[in-house]
Design an enzyme around this catalytic site. Structure first.
Site, short mmCIF file in Angstrom:
data_model
loop_
_atom_site.label_atom_id
_atom_site.label_comp_id
_atom_site.label_asym_id
_atom_site.label_seq_id
_atom_site.Cartn_x
_atom_site.Cartn_y
_atom_site.Cartn_z
N GLY A 97 0.83 -1.20 0.00
CA GLY A 97 0.00 0.00 0.00
C GLY A 97 0.86 1.24 0.00
CB THR A 136 5.15 5.84 1.39
OG1 THR A 136 5.58 5.26 0.15
CG2 THR A 136 6.36 6.13 2.24
CB VAL A 151 -1.10 3.16 5.21
CG1 VAL A 151 -1.61 2.03 6.07
CG2 VAL A 151 -2.20 4.19 4.98
CD GLU A 189 6.83 -5.78 -1.96
OE1 GLU A 189 6.98 -5.00 -2.93
OE2 GLU A 189 7.65 -6.66 -1.68
CB CYS A 239 2.82 0.10 -7.10
SG CYS A 239 3.22 -1.55 -7.65
P1 NAD Z 1 -3.45 2.33 1.40
O1 NAD Z 1 -2.15 2.38 2.12
O2 NAD Z 1 -4.41 3.43 1.57
O3 NAD Z 1 -4.26 0.99 1.80
C1 NAD Z 1 -3.66 -0.28 1.79
C2 NAD Z 1 -4.25 -1.09 2.91
O4 NAD Z 1 -4.02 -0.45 4.16
C3 NAD Z 1 -5.76 -1.30 2.79
O5 NAD Z 1 -6.04 -2.67 3.03
C4 NAD Z 1 -6.32 -0.41 3.86
O6 NAD Z 1 -7.50 -0.93 4.45
C5 NAD Z 1 -5.22 -0.32 4.90
N1 NAD Z 1 -5.21 0.96 5.58
C6 NAD Z 1 -5.56 2.17 5.07
N2 NAD Z 1 -5.41 3.14 6.00
C7 NAD Z 1 -4.97 2.53 7.13
C8 NAD Z 1 -4.65 2.99 8.45
N3 NAD Z 1 -4.74 4.28 8.79
N4 NAD Z 1 -4.23 2.08 9.35
C9 NAD Z 1 -4.13 0.78 9.01
N5 NAD Z 1 -4.45 0.30 7.79
C10 NAD Z 1 -4.86 1.15 6.86
O7 NAD Z 1 -3.03 2.10 -0.10
P2 NAD Z 1 -3.97 2.03 -1.36
O8 NAD Z 1 -4.54 3.39 -1.62
O9 NAD Z 1 -4.92 0.87 -1.21
O10 NAD Z 1 -2.92 1.64 -2.51
C11 NAD Z 1 -2.21 2.60 -3.20
C12 NAD Z 1 -0.77 2.64 -2.78
O11 NAD Z 1 -0.24 1.33 -2.75
C13 NAD Z 1 0.09 3.39 -3.77
O12 NAD Z 1 1.02 4.17 -3.06
C14 NAD Z 1 0.81 2.30 -4.53
O13 NAD Z 1 2.04 2.68 -5.10
C15 NAD Z 1 1.00 1.27 -3.47
N6 NAD Z 1 1.15 -0.04 -4.06
C16 NAD Z 1 2.35 -0.67 -3.94
C17 NAD Z 1 2.53 -1.90 -4.54
C18 NAD Z 1 3.83 -2.65 -4.44
O14 NAD Z 1 3.83 -3.84 -4.77
N7 NAD Z 1 4.91 -2.05 -4.01
C19 NAD Z 1 1.48 -2.48 -5.25
C20 NAD Z 1 0.28 -1.80 -5.36
C21 NAD Z 1 0.12 -0.58 -4.74
#
Ligand code: NAD
Length: 458
Positions: free
Chosen positions: A187, A189, A191, A209, A243
């Site tokens: 997800g 950076t 979070v 990741e 990503c």
């Molecule tokens: P996000 O961090 O908002 O959410 C990811 C997960 O974290 C979700 O399951 C969500 O429920 C949980 N989450 C959200 N807020 C939280 C909090 N305050 N406390 C605990 N858990 C929480 O990310 P997103 O918007 O779902 O995804 C987009 C990001 O993910 C982009 O930055 C993208 O680059 C990155 N990403 C990275 C990869 C990789 O393989 N490196 C792959 C896909 C996406």
């Protein structure tokens, strides 16, 4: 049952040793494969409902990618699980040393919404291979896919082995308060930092990741049409919500205008002159992200695209010139179909630009000049590099996938995934045949010869 009871039931199963044998792990991977094949249409329909991902993209990046990961793991797991014998110092002979990969126990795997099936299930493949139990937390933003994942996982595996918890930040926070043996998070950076500080309270190892701004460098003398085709594909796949999508382009100033023209032509070739009517183009996940992206359009000069339709969550492939380097467009990950293009004069300028910013997840270089390529690879840091293509490096299962610095820590895919979910345990096995008494107290005064011997064997 509350989350801590669920975790306890998984820990009990893990402690029973049931998940350890190779046979068990292979059987579960086969069950997972069967689950995907049996429910493929349901899975793809759900992802489509969340992101309007075109059929081909959907199958390739969600189910097929995961099936490749399972197949590769099934083919190699027997070898990955074998102990790795390493050199043993003479003073331990006759004896031998090896590294044994142990499962960590119960994992928490948290996924984002952009590749909602792949990014939930590919880490699970590694988790099963390593012999762990797992609680899965899919994204609350891709609700259709999360619901299908929850349903088919519960039909395939007992909850004390693999279980899906649905929910958002508050459910994830509750889970993060528990003591897992391993946390695998994909997800943002932002979070990622929350996850890591929660994990620190329990000294739980984490793989993060994350995302970031992945630069795409274009040298002069590249075949323009092919370069443009590869950039447009990598940038606008899933409407830029990838990503490792090229975030912005740095192009040699002598070909900037020609590259922009080629990119425009390819966009029309791929999606037609009315992109909104194309069935090869996805949509933005929700209105919040739509609004975030449309605000970014003000951070530079839109020279192509810029069409938006909130009722359809549509943003057309957009090219921006002269972006404001201090704006959100150039300081935050774009994660959408907006492509800023900037020119450079020499390779030093390129490297300086990249090094002044957080370390990216991916770095793309288009060039026929191997010195140019080598110099950028050598002097910059990024999760991975792909030369003369975009995105493709992650489909090589022998290449680890992960970030560095702000783009993450730890890696997976193939053997690296197995390693990420395992502990590499050191084992020294000695014999009773020799037991040098001089190491035990009361210590003797060493002769010059003995001192030399100690230096020699150490
Ligand atoms: P996000 O961090 O908002 O959410 C990811 C997960 O974290 C979700 O399951 C969500 O429920 C949980 N989450 C959200 N807020 C939280 C909090 N305050 N406390 C605990 N858990 C929480 O990310 P997103 O918007 O779902 O995804 C987009 C990001 O993910 C982009 O930055 C993208 O680059 C990155 N990403 C990275 C990869 C990789 O393989 N490196 C792959 C896909 C996406």
């Amino acid at each position: 049952m509350n989350y801590s009871d669920l975790l306890k039931s998984q820990r009990d199963l893990f402690d029973s040793g049931k998940t350890l044998p190779l046979k068990f792990r292979i059987e579960q991977l086969k069950l997972l494969k069967k689950m995907i094949l049996t429910h493929e249409k349901q899975i793809l329909d759900a992802v489509y409902a969340d992101l309007k991902k075109p059929d081909f993209e959907n199958q390739l990046t969600e189910t097929q990618f995961t099936l490749w990961e399972i197949e590769n793991t099934l083919n190699h797991l027997k070898y990955w699980m074998k102990p790795e014998y390493v050199e043993t110092p003479i003073f331990h002979k006759p004896g031998y040393s090896f590294i044994k990969s142990d499962p960590l126990g119960v994992s928490l795997i948290i996924a984002p919404w952009n590749y909602p099936f792949q990014l939930m299930i590919a880490p699970l493949v590694a988790n099963i291979a390593a012999g762990n139990c797992a609680i899965l937390k899919p994204s609350e933003l891709s609700t259709n896919t999360s619901t299908v994942i929850s349903k088919i996982i519960s039909e395939t595996f007992p909850s004390e082995y693999i279980l899906v918890v649905q929910g958002g930040a508050s459910e994830t926070t509750e889970l993060l308060n528990l003591k897992f043996d391993n946390i695998f998070y994909t997800g943002s950076t932002q979070v990622g930092k929350i996850v890591m500080s929660a994990a620190a309270q329990n000294l739980t190892p984490v793989t993060l990741e994350l995302g970031g701004k992945s630069p795409c460098v274009v040298d002069k003398n590249v075949p323009l049409k092919q370069t443009a085709r590869k950039i447009v594909w990598g940038k606008f796949l899933n409407a830029g919500q990838t990503c490792i999508a090229p975030d912005y382009i740095l192009v040699d100033k002598s070909i900037k205008d020609k590259l922009i023209e080629s990119i425009k032509e390819i966009i029309v070739e791929f999606y037609g002159s009315n992109v909104q009517k194309s069935n090869s183009y996805a949509r933005i996940i929700n209105e919040r992200h739509f609004n975030r992206l449309t605000t970014l359009l003000k951070d530079g000069e839109v020279v192509y695209g810029g069409q938006t339709d909130v009722s359809d969550l549509f943003i057309s492939p957009t090219i921006i010139e002269n972006p404001d380097l201090k704006s959100n467009l150039m300081t935050e990950e774009i994660f959408g179909p907006i492509l800023p293009i900037m020119e450079y004069s020499n390779v030093d300028e390129v490297m300086k630009f990249i090094k002044q910013r957080p370390k990216p997840l991916a770095l793309y270089i288009f060039s026929k000049n191997s010195k140019f390529v080598q110099s950028i690879i050598e002097h910059t840091s990024s999760g991975g590099v792909c030369v003369n293509d975009t995105l493709s490096h992650i489909t090589t299962s022998a290449l680890p996938f992960g970030g560095v610095g702000d783009s993450g820590m730890g890696q997976y895919h193939g053997k690296k995934g197995f390693d990420a979910f395992s502990h590499q345990k050191s084992v020294l096995k000695k014999s009773f045949l020799i037991d040098f008494s001089m190491r035990y107290p009361p210590y003797i005064k060493l002769s010059g010869f003995m001192k030399k011997m100690i230096k020699w064997v150490s």
